[in-house]
Design a protein around this motif. Structure first.
Motif, PDB file in Angstrom:
ATOM      1  N   ALA A   8      -2.845  -7.013  -4.224  1.00  0.00           N
ATOM      2  CA  ALA A   8      -4.117  -6.502  -4.492  1.00  0.00           C
ATOM      3  C   ALA A   8      -4.700  -5.880  -3.352  1.00  0.00           C
ATOM      4  CB  ALA A   8      -4.920  -7.480  -5.257  1.00  0.00           C
ATOM      5  N   ILE A   9      -4.634  -6.299  -2.189  1.00  0.00           N
ATOM      6  CA  ILE A   9      -5.154  -5.965  -0.964  1.00  0.00           C
ATOM      7  C   ILE A   9      -4.624  -4.703  -0.676  1.00  0.00           C
ATOM      8  CG2 ILE A   9      -5.197  -6.459   1.497  1.00  0.00           C
ATOM      9  CD1 ILE A   9      -4.769  -9.434   1.107  1.00  0.00           C
ATOM     10  N   LEU A  10      -3.523  -4.234  -0.766  1.00  0.00           N
ATOM     11  CA  LEU A  10      -2.968  -2.957  -0.642  1.00  0.00           C
ATOM     12  C   LEU A  10      -3.664  -2.009  -1.431  1.00  0.00           C
ATOM     13  CD1 LEU A  10      -1.329  -1.004   1.440  1.00  0.00           C
ATOM     14  CD2 LEU A  10       0.804  -1.637  -0.085  1.00  0.00           C
ATOM     15  N   ALA A  11      -3.518  -2.491  -2.818  1.00  0.00           N
ATOM     16  CA  ALA A  11      -4.202  -1.479  -3.709  1.00  0.00           C
ATOM     17  C   ALA A  11      -5.473  -1.333  -3.574  1.00  0.00           C
ATOM     18  CB  ALA A  11      -3.886  -2.362  -5.211  1.00  0.00           C
ATOM     19  N   GLU A  15      -7.402   2.449  -3.125  1.00  0.00           N
ATOM     20  CA  GLU A  15      -8.283   2.922  -3.983  1.00  0.00           C
ATOM     21  C   GLU A  15      -9.497   3.554  -3.244  1.00  0.00           C
ATOM     22  OE1 GLU A  15      -6.994   2.756  -7.464  1.00  0.00           O
ATOM     23  OE2 GLU A  15      -9.339   3.043  -7.295  1.00  0.00           O
ATOM     24  N   GLN A  16      -9.745   2.813  -1.927  1.00  0.00           N
ATOM     25  CA  GLN A  16     -10.995   3.275  -0.923  1.00  0.00           C
ATOM     26  C   GLN A  16     -10.418   4.665  -0.475  1.00  0.00           C
ATOM     27  OE1 GLN A  16     -14.040   2.221  -0.523  1.00  0.00           O
ATOM     28  NE2 GLN A  16     -13.369   0.532  -2.255  1.00  0.00           N
ATOM     29  N   LEU A  17      -9.353   4.653  -0.339  1.00  0.00           N
ATOM     30  CA  LEU A  17      -8.513   6.148   0.493  1.00  0.00           C
ATOM     31  C   LEU A  17      -8.883   7.259  -0.539  1.00  0.00           C
ATOM     32  CD1 LEU A  17      -5.617   4.694   2.338  1.00  0.00           C
ATOM     33  CD2 LEU A  17      -7.767   5.696   3.576  1.00  0.00           C
ATOM     34  N   LYS A  19     -11.020   7.680  -2.483  1.00  0.00           N
ATOM     35  CA  LYS A  19     -12.327   8.320  -2.843  1.00  0.00           C
ATOM     36  C   LYS A  19     -12.757   9.366  -1.677  1.00  0.00           C
ATOM     37  CE  LYS A  19     -14.082   3.836  -4.430  1.00  0.00           C
ATOM     38  NZ  LYS A  19     -14.880   2.780  -3.936  1.00  0.00           N
ATOM     39  N   LEU A  20     -11.848   9.461  -0.846  1.00  0.00           N
ATOM     40  CA  LEU A  20     -12.120  10.508   0.315  1.00  0.00           C
ATOM     41  C   LEU A  20     -11.693  11.863   0.054  1.00  0.00           C
ATOM     42  CD1 LEU A  20     -10.533   8.815   3.238  1.00  0.00           C
ATOM     43  CD2 LEU A  20     -12.920   8.661   2.845  1.00  0.00           C
ATOM     44  N   PRO A  21     -12.573  12.922   0.348  1.00  0.00           N
ATOM     45  CA  PRO A  21     -12.341  14.348  -0.236  1.00  0.00           C
ATOM     46  C   PRO A  21     -10.952  14.955   0.076  1.00  0.00           C
ATOM     47  CG  PRO A  21     -13.955  14.227   1.648  1.00  0.00           C
ATOM     48  CD  PRO A  21     -13.717  12.885   1.319  1.00  0.00           C
ATOM     49  N   GLY A  22     -10.494  15.333  -0.933  1.00  0.00           N
ATOM     50  CA  GLY A  22      -8.970  16.034  -0.608  1.00  0.00           C
ATOM     51  C   GLY A  22      -7.954  15.085  -0.617  1.00  0.00           C
ATOM     52  N   ILE A  23      -8.002  13.869  -0.675  1.00  0.00           N
ATOM     53  CA  ILE A  23      -6.851  12.594  -0.884  1.00  0.00           C
ATOM     54  C   ILE A  23      -6.819  12.288  -2.297  1.00  0.00           C
ATOM     55  CG2 ILE A  23      -6.449  10.413   0.015  1.00  0.00           C
ATOM     56  CD1 ILE A  23      -6.863  12.237   2.382  1.00  0.00           C
ATOM     57  N   GLY A  24      -5.469  12.834  -2.666  1.00  0.00           N
ATOM     58  CA  GLY A  24      -5.065  12.531  -4.226  1.00  0.00           C
ATOM     59  C   GLY A  24      -4.432  11.112  -3.855  1.00  0.00           C
ATOM     60  N   PRO A  25      -3.961  10.734  -5.116  1.00  0.00           N
ATOM     61  CA  PRO A  25      -3.199   9.334  -5.243  1.00  0.00           C
ATOM     62  C   PRO A  25      -1.840   9.387  -4.360  1.00  0.00           C
ATOM     63  CG  PRO A  25      -3.296  10.247  -7.327  1.00  0.00           C
ATOM     64  CD  PRO A  25      -4.019  11.226  -6.523  1.00  0.00           C
ATOM     65  N   GLU A  29      -1.709   6.865  -1.011  1.00  0.00           N
ATOM     66  CA  GLU A  29      -0.603   5.918  -0.835  1.00  0.00           C
ATOM     67  C   GLU A  29       0.155   6.148   0.374  1.00  0.00           C
ATOM     68  OE1 GLU A  29       1.458   5.854  -4.837  1.00  0.00           O
ATOM     69  OE2 GLU A  29       3.016   5.100  -3.593  1.00  0.00           O
ATOM     70  N   ARG A  30       0.476   7.363   0.660  1.00  0.00           N
ATOM     71  CA  ARG A  30       0.912   7.589   2.251  1.00  0.00           C
ATOM     72  C   ARG A  30       0.315   7.083   3.137  1.00  0.00           C
ATOM     73  NH1 ARG A  30       2.304  12.719   1.310  1.00  0.00           N
ATOM     74  NH2 ARG A  30       0.526  13.415   2.541  1.00  0.00           N
ATOM     75  N   ILE A  31      -0.881   7.265   3.229  1.00  0.00           N
ATOM     76  CA  ILE A  31      -1.871   6.777   4.585  1.00  0.00           C
ATOM     77  C   ILE A  31      -1.893   5.061   4.557  1.00  0.00           C
ATOM     78  CG2 ILE A  31      -4.054   6.955   5.248  1.00  0.00           C
ATOM     79  CD1 ILE A  31      -4.612   9.542   4.071  1.00  0.00           C
ATOM     80  N   ALA A  32      -1.867   4.705   3.183  1.00  0.00           N
ATOM     81  CA  ALA A  32      -2.085   3.147   3.111  1.00  0.00           C
ATOM     82  C   ALA A  32      -0.811   2.639   3.597  1.00  0.00           C
ATOM     83  CB  ALA A  32      -2.282   2.553   1.661  1.00  0.00           C
ATOM     84  N   PHE A  33       0.560   3.226   3.567  1.00  0.00           N
ATOM     85  CA  PHE A  33       1.675   2.654   3.967  1.00  0.00           C
ATOM     86  C   PHE A  33       1.940   2.836   5.677  1.00  0.00           C
ATOM     87  CE2 PHE A  33       2.931   2.270  -0.312  1.00  0.00           C
ATOM     88  CZ  PHE A  33       2.987   1.038  -0.386  1.00  0.00           C
TER      89      PHE A  33
END
Ligand SMILES: [Zn+2]
Length: 201
Positions: A8-11, A15-17, A19-25, A29-33
């Motif tokens: 849930a922490i990674l999720a 979720e926060q990322l 919300k940034l402009p131009g960042i799709g799902p 995910e890629r940025i989070a990893f």
């Protein structure tokens, strides 16, 4: 909320990322990893930079540009010509115009434009502070560099009317910029041309 590997922490980060402009799902995910793989100091440097933007930046007391102190770096620069005030909608526009190297004056950031349909009236912007600056004396020219959109034009006209009779010359960026476009997307050459060719209102 989707869970990634049951975390849930990674999720939450994804979720926060998102919300940034131009960042799709996918990008989120890629940025989070990617962040997950960074060492602690590197990842926290990003968190710190975000925190600093919200906690240590404020509006310049004079022009409402982003500032780290009471005055922004432009207002505190004694070489700037205080007799010319360039009026823009947002701090990003200051950056665009600074990149042309043509502005020797100072700025005034309106923090938006008049948009009655969105419930934004003149009193929601920094227009009163601008008029006060112009009336304080020593101001020769106010350059209205709001975007060439319906709202930007209406805002420029409103300010021009308020400045009528003050003895201050009011100019507007030339029409080199496509109607409906935004300063932040204009290339440097177009902006230079628009600034050089500014016309009396
Ligand atoms: Zn300033």
């Amino acid at each position: 909320m989707a869970e990634f590997g049951g975390s849930a922490i990674l999720a939450r980060l994804i979720e926060q990322l998102r919300k940034l402009p131009g960042i799709g799902p996918r990008s989120a995910e890629r940025i989070a990893f990617h962040l997950l793989k960074l060492d602690r100091d590197e990842a926290l440097a990003l968190a710190d930079a975000i925190r600093a933007v919200k906690e240590d930046l404020r509006a310049c007391r004079e022009c409402f540009n982003l500032a780290e102190n009471e005055l922004c770096h432009i207002c505190s620069d004694h070489r700037r010509d205080r007799s010319q005030i360039v009026v823009v909608e947002q701090p990003k526009d200051v950056l665009s115009l600074e990149a042309t190297g043509l502005v020797s004056g100072v700025y005034h950031v309106l923090m938006g434009h008049i948009a009655p349909l969105e419930g934004v009236g003149p009193e929601d912007l920094t227009i009163a502070a601008l008029i006060e600056r112009a009336r304080r004396g020593g101001v020769r020219e106010v350059v209205l560099a709001t975007n060439p959109t319906a709202e930007g034009d209406a805002t420029a006209l409103h300010i021009a009317n308020l400045l009528a009779g003050t003895g201050v010359t009011v100019t507007r960026l030339a029409r080199g910029l496509a109607p409906g476009s935004h300063l932040e997307y204009a290339n440097r050459a177009m902006l230079e041309e628009a600034f050089r060719g500014r016309q009396h209102l």
